[in-house]
Write a protein that holds these residues in place. Structure first.
Motif, short mmCIF file in Angstrom:
data_model
loop_
_atom_site.label_atom_id
_atom_site.label_comp_id
_atom_site.label_asym_id
_atom_site.label_seq_id
_atom_site.Cartn_x
_atom_site.Cartn_y
_atom_site.Cartn_z
N ALA A 73 0.82 -1.21 0.00
CA ALA A 73 0.00 0.00 0.00
C ALA A 73 0.85 1.25 0.00
O ALA A 73 0.51 2.26 -0.65
N GLY A 74 1.97 1.24 0.72
CA GLY A 74 2.80 2.42 0.84
C GLY A 74 3.89 2.54 -0.20
O GLY A 74 4.68 3.49 -0.16
N ALA A 75 3.94 1.60 -1.14
CA ALA A 75 4.99 1.63 -2.16
C ALA A 75 4.72 2.74 -3.18
O ALA A 75 3.63 3.30 -3.25
N ASP A 80 -3.07 1.65 -9.79
CA ASP A 80 -3.85 0.53 -10.28
C ASP A 80 -3.05 -0.77 -10.22
O ASP A 80 -3.58 -1.84 -9.90
N VAL A 81 -1.74 -0.68 -10.47
CA VAL A 81 -0.85 -1.85 -10.36
C VAL A 81 -0.73 -2.26 -8.89
O VAL A 81 -0.77 -3.45 -8.56
N ARG A 82 -0.60 -1.29 -8.01
CA ARG A 82 -0.52 -1.59 -6.58
C ARG A 82 -1.81 -2.20 -6.06
O ARG A 82 -1.78 -3.08 -5.17
N LEU A 83 -2.94 -1.75 -6.57
CA LEU A 83 -4.22 -2.32 -6.14
C LEU A 83 -4.29 -3.80 -6.50
O LEU A 83 -4.68 -4.63 -5.66
N ARG A 84 -3.90 -4.15 -7.71
CA ARG A 84 -3.88 -5.56 -8.11
C ARG A 84 -2.92 -6.34 -7.20
O ARG A 84 -3.25 -7.45 -6.76
N ARG A 85 -1.76 -5.77 -6.96
CA ARG A 85 -0.76 -6.45 -6.14
C ARG A 85 -1.26 -6.62 -4.71
O ARG A 85 -1.09 -7.67 -4.10
N TRP A 86 -1.89 -5.59 -4.16
CA TRP A 86 -2.38 -5.63 -2.78
C TRP A 86 -3.42 -6.74 -2.63
O TRP A 86 -3.37 -7.52 -1.67
N LEU A 87 -4.35 -6.83 -3.55
CA LEU A 87 -5.38 -7.86 -3.48
C LEU A 87 -4.77 -9.25 -3.62
O LEU A 87 -5.20 -10.19 -2.94
N GLN A 144 -5.79 0.90 4.21
CA GLN A 144 -4.75 0.71 3.21
C GLN A 144 -5.32 0.79 1.80
O GLN A 144 -4.71 1.38 0.90
N LEU A 145 -6.48 0.19 1.60
CA LEU A 145 -7.14 0.28 0.30
C LEU A 145 -7.46 1.73 -0.05
O LEU A 145 -7.27 2.17 -1.19
N ALA A 146 -7.95 2.48 0.93
CA ALA A 146 -8.28 3.89 0.70
C ALA A 146 -7.04 4.68 0.29
O ALA A 146 -7.11 5.56 -0.58
N LEU A 147 -5.90 4.36 0.90
CA LEU A 147 -4.66 5.03 0.55
C LEU A 147 -4.30 4.79 -0.92
O LEU A 147 -3.92 5.72 -1.64
N ILE A 148 -4.45 3.55 -1.36
CA ILE A 148 -4.15 3.22 -2.75
C ILE A 148 -5.11 3.95 -3.69
O ILE A 148 -4.70 4.52 -4.71
N LEU A 149 -6.40 3.93 -3.37
CA LEU A 149 -7.40 4.59 -4.22
C LEU A 149 -7.17 6.10 -4.27
O LEU A 149 -7.31 6.73 -5.33
#
Length: 227
Positions: A73-75, A80-87, A144-149
């Motif tokens: 999340a903090g990377a 959008d790439v981080r969201l896929r990776r996080w999930l 964490q999701l909110a941070l990515i969004l």
């Protein structure tokens, strides 16, 4: 082990071993103290009750998942790439817990079962209960999701449905509405992917084709968030 060298970490490690051996219904604080070679009073000086000890074990278990996800999340990089990776990391971490440590996973599920009514009611009863620990864990993951969004909106690679600001939509009201829209979208993503991270669905995580189903769902979610 002399009581003066006893630490919460020692107690939690011993408690996990005892819970794996006996399960939460039969395991007692006396059993934990016996493994450590101390009196049960020494354990109670660190954890005031069996419930508090169980809550600390659950927190320790969930913190490991949060740490792995926080790094994603903090990377830096496209959100959008981080969201896929996080999930993907969330699914993989939960699935490995269920597969690699089935005794502790079963114990964790039993602890959740004991606190089921409070969890379903959305209890925020504090870190001294399993229900409070789970509520905090869910809030952390949604944060964490909110941070990515939020990063995705800023980068222009993601968009979230707008929230209506109450009253005069100026300044702080606009900012609050934007934050509500991000938090709402984060909650929607978390709920939409629940089948791949909620422990209640663990029996299906090893079924043939589950990876393809997960990939399809993530693709739908990310595509749906594009501007």
């Amino acid at each position: 082990m002399p009581s003066e060298t006893l630490t919460p970490e020692h107690i939690l490690e011993a408690t996990e071993d005892v819970l794996r051996r006996y399960g939460p219904a039969k395991a007692t604080v006396v059993d934990v103290a016996r493994v450590l070679g101390v009196s049960h009073g020494s354990v109670y000086r660190h954890f005031p009750s069996k419930a508090a000890l169980h809550a600390a074990v659950a927190a320790r278990w969930l913190d490991r998942t949060e740490e792995a996800l926080e790094a994603v999340a903090g990377a830096e990089g496209p959100a959008d790439v981080r969201l896929r990776r996080w999930l993907a990391v969330l699914f993989d971490t939960k699935r490995r817990k269920a597969h690699d440590d089935p005794e502790m996973f079963a114990t964790y599920m039993a602890l959740i079962g004991e606190s089921g009514p409070a969890i379903r009611a959305g209890s925020e009863s504090g870190s001294a209960t399993v229900a409070g620990v789970v509520a905090r864990h869910v809030a952390e993951l949604r944060g964490q999701l909110a941070l990515i969004l939020e990063d995705g909106v800023r980068q222009g690679v993601l968009a979230v449905p707008p929230a209506v600001a109450a009253g005069d939509a100026e300044g702080a009201a606009v900012a609050q509405a934007a934050r509500r829209s991000v938090e709402g979208a984060a909650g929607a993503v978390f709920d939409a992917t629940r089948r791949f991270h909620d422990p209640a669905f663990a029996p299906g995580w090893r079924e043939p084709g589950v990876e393809a189903e997960f990939a399809l769902l993530v693709d739908v979610v990310v595509r749906g968030l594009r501007p």
